[in-house]
Design a protein around this motif. Structure first.
Motif, PDB file in Angstrom:
ATOM      1  N   THR A 164      -4.906   7.890   1.778  1.00 29.86           N
ATOM      2  CA  THR A 164      -5.756   8.074   0.602  1.00 29.86           C
ATOM      3  C   THR A 164      -6.691   6.891   0.409  1.00 29.86           C
ATOM      4  O   THR A 164      -7.869   7.063   0.072  1.00 29.86           O
ATOM      5  N   GLN A 165      -6.170   5.693   0.666  1.00 30.20           N
ATOM      6  CA  GLN A 165      -6.979   4.490   0.504  1.00 30.20           C
ATOM      7  C   GLN A 165      -8.141   4.471   1.500  1.00 30.20           C
ATOM      8  O   GLN A 165      -9.298   4.211   1.140  1.00 30.20           O
ATOM      9  N   SER A 206     -10.807   7.061   0.582  1.00 33.78           N
ATOM     10  CA  SER A 206     -11.638   6.644  -0.547  1.00 33.78           C
ATOM     11  C   SER A 206     -12.747   5.705  -0.106  1.00 33.78           C
ATOM     12  O   SER A 206     -13.912   5.841  -0.523  1.00 33.78           O
ATOM     13  N   TYR A 207     -12.427   4.744   0.749  1.00 32.24           N
ATOM     14  CA  TYR A 207     -13.438   3.815   1.237  1.00 32.24           C
ATOM     15  C   TYR A 207     -14.481   4.529   2.093  1.00 32.24           C
ATOM     16  O   TYR A 207     -15.678   4.220   2.025  1.00 32.24           O
ATOM     17  N   ALA A 264     -11.291  -4.571   3.576  1.00 34.69           N
ATOM     18  CA  ALA A 264     -10.376  -4.121   2.525  1.00 34.69           C
ATOM     19  C   ALA A 264      -8.960  -3.902   3.038  1.00 34.69           C
ATOM     20  O   ALA A 264      -7.981  -4.280   2.373  1.00 34.69           O
ATOM     21  N   MET A 265      -8.815  -3.286   4.230  1.00 32.57           N
ATOM     22  CA  MET A 265      -7.496  -2.888   4.715  1.00 32.57           C
ATOM     23  C   MET A 265      -6.752  -4.004   5.430  1.00 32.57           C
ATOM     24  O   MET A 265      -5.532  -3.927   5.595  1.00 32.57           O
ATOM     25  N   LEU A 290       0.848  -1.187   0.000  1.00 31.20           N
ATOM     26  CA  LEU A 290       0.000   0.000   0.000  1.00 31.20           C
ATOM     27  C   LEU A 290       0.883   1.236   0.000  1.00 31.20           C
ATOM     28  O   LEU A 290       1.664   1.459   0.933  1.00 31.20           O
ATOM     29  N   ASP A 291       0.757   2.035  -1.060  1.00 33.92           N
ATOM     30  CA  ASP A 291       1.631   3.201  -1.189  1.00 33.92           C
ATOM     31  C   ASP A 291       1.210   4.330  -0.244  1.00 33.92           C
ATOM     32  O   ASP A 291       2.050   4.952   0.407  1.00 33.92           O
ATOM     33  N   ASN A 292      -0.117   4.613  -0.170  1.00 29.66           N
ATOM     34  CA  ASN A 292      -0.603   5.708   0.670  1.00 29.66           C
ATOM     35  C   ASN A 292      -1.860   5.247   1.407  1.00 29.66           C
ATOM     36  O   ASN A 292      -2.965   5.302   0.868  1.00 29.66           O
ATOM     37  N   PRO A 293      -1.721   4.785   2.652  1.00 38.07           N
ATOM     38  CA  PRO A 293      -2.886   4.252   3.376  1.00 38.07           C
ATOM     39  C   PRO A 293      -3.933   5.326   3.651  1.00 38.07           C
ATOM     40  O   PRO A 293      -5.130   5.030   3.689  1.00 38.07           O
ATOM     41  N   TYR A 326      -3.984  -5.498   3.528  1.00 37.22           N
ATOM     42  CA  TYR A 326      -2.828  -4.613   3.355  1.00 37.22           C
ATOM     43  C   TYR A 326      -2.061  -4.393   4.654  1.00 37.22           C
ATOM     44  O   TYR A 326      -1.166  -3.544   4.716  1.00 37.22           O
TER      45      TYR A 326
END
Length: 329
Positions: free
Chosen positions: A130-131, A134-135, A170-171, A125-128, A174
């Protein structure tokens, strides 16, 4: 002999001084060595609740945890330091409710890096932030439009649970665990808030008016009850008064009969006596109202005759009513 002993003492003192200097030299060399090793990057320390990712020539090497750690200078490199503490991300989402009211929701997401999945948390995960954001946007904008504004306030816990459920699934892959999600603020449009305040004020005024009306009604009912009770007691007192007057008249007639005066003469005497007693009582009053009453002896006789005629007429009417009632039956 004494010179020889002094020489030995001086020699021992000099040797002690040289030994002390030699010890200080070693300490100095050790400090300089440690400084050089630290400067060259031979060792490093990792703080509590922190994970360090090591790379060798740009390739993942291993993960180091709290304590004193060594690495090969130039060859090994610290790629990242990840905190294993619980962190919080606040996301503000603007969306529309079912009744077309725009509202801003502040969602606080508490998350933590899973200790056994530090590799996934850093490399997959590049940027948690932002992820996660978004969710949160996706879930909130899917749930809130199903609810009216009033229900958004009531169902905020359900919205938080829905966001956590979506993020958790989802997370977790990651390397992040969602500890808790909270809807910490619901902020409708300013005009909507003013309208809601006016509605609440009107509703409270309505309730206050209802309570005041109920109180007034209770006061009116109680006042009417009090007046009715007063009149009942007043009538009861008048009846008792008349009953006592009748008893007094009866006793007066009986007394007069005992001295040889018949009932008709006794009644006339009582009427005349009360007539003059009344005139006397009115004359003693201090009021200036003028009242003209007949005060001749014939006036009392006429009053008595009228009373007798009234009694006879009333008795006749009562007998006629009894006969009619018997015929109807």
């Amino acid at each position: 002999m004494e010179e020889g002993e002094n020489f030995v003492i001086l020699r021992k003192t000099a040797m002690n001084i040289f030994e002390l200097l030699d010890t200080f030299s070693w300490i100095f060399y050790v400090v300089i060595g440690i400084f050089l090793l630290r400067f060259l990057g031979l060792f490093f320390t990792v703080k509590q609740q922190t994970a360090v990712i090591m790379e060798r020539f740009g390739k993942f090497r291993d993960i180091r945890h709290a304590g004193f750690q060594f690495k090969i200078p130039i060859v090994d490199k610290i790629a990242a330091r990840l905190s294993l503490k619980i962190q919080q991300l606040d996301v503000v989402v603007e969306t529309k409710t079912q009744d077309d009211v725009f509202v801003k929701l502040k969602i606080s997401v508490q998350y933590v890096v899973i200790k056994d999945k530090v590799y996934e948390a850093f490399y997959q995960l590049d940027n948690p932030y932002t992820q996660i954001t978004s969710y949160v946007f996706d879930v909130v904008r899917a749930e809130v439009p199903k609810l009216k504004l009033d229900y958004v306030f009531e169902k905020k816990d359900d919205i938080a649970v829905a966001v956590k459920g979506e993020l958790q699934g989802a997370m977790n892959d990651y390397g992040y665990d969602i500890v808790k999600t909270l809807v910490t603020d619901i902020d409708p449009d300013e005009q909507v808030k003013q309208a809601m305040n006016r509605i609440n004020a009107a509703e409270r005024a309505k309730v206050a008016a209802q309570y005041e009306g109920d109180a007034q009604r209770i006061l009116t009912v109680e006042k009417a009850k009090a007046e009715a009770e007063s009149k009942r007691l007043q009538g009861q007192g008048t009846a008792n008064q008349r009953r006592e007057i009748a008893k007094g008249l009866e006793e007066s007639v009986n007394v007069l009969n005992k001295v040889g005066i018949n009932s008709q003469e006794a009644s006339a005497l009582i009427v005349v006596t009360q007539h003059y007693d009344t005139l006397q009582a009115m004359g003693t009053l201090g009021k200036s109202n003028l009242i003209l009453l007949p005060n001749s002896p014939q006036a009392a006789g006429e009053m008595l005759n009228n009373m007798i005629a009234s009694f006879v007429t009333a008795n006749h009417i009562g007998n006629e009513m009894e006969k009619k009632k018997e015929q109807d039956e």
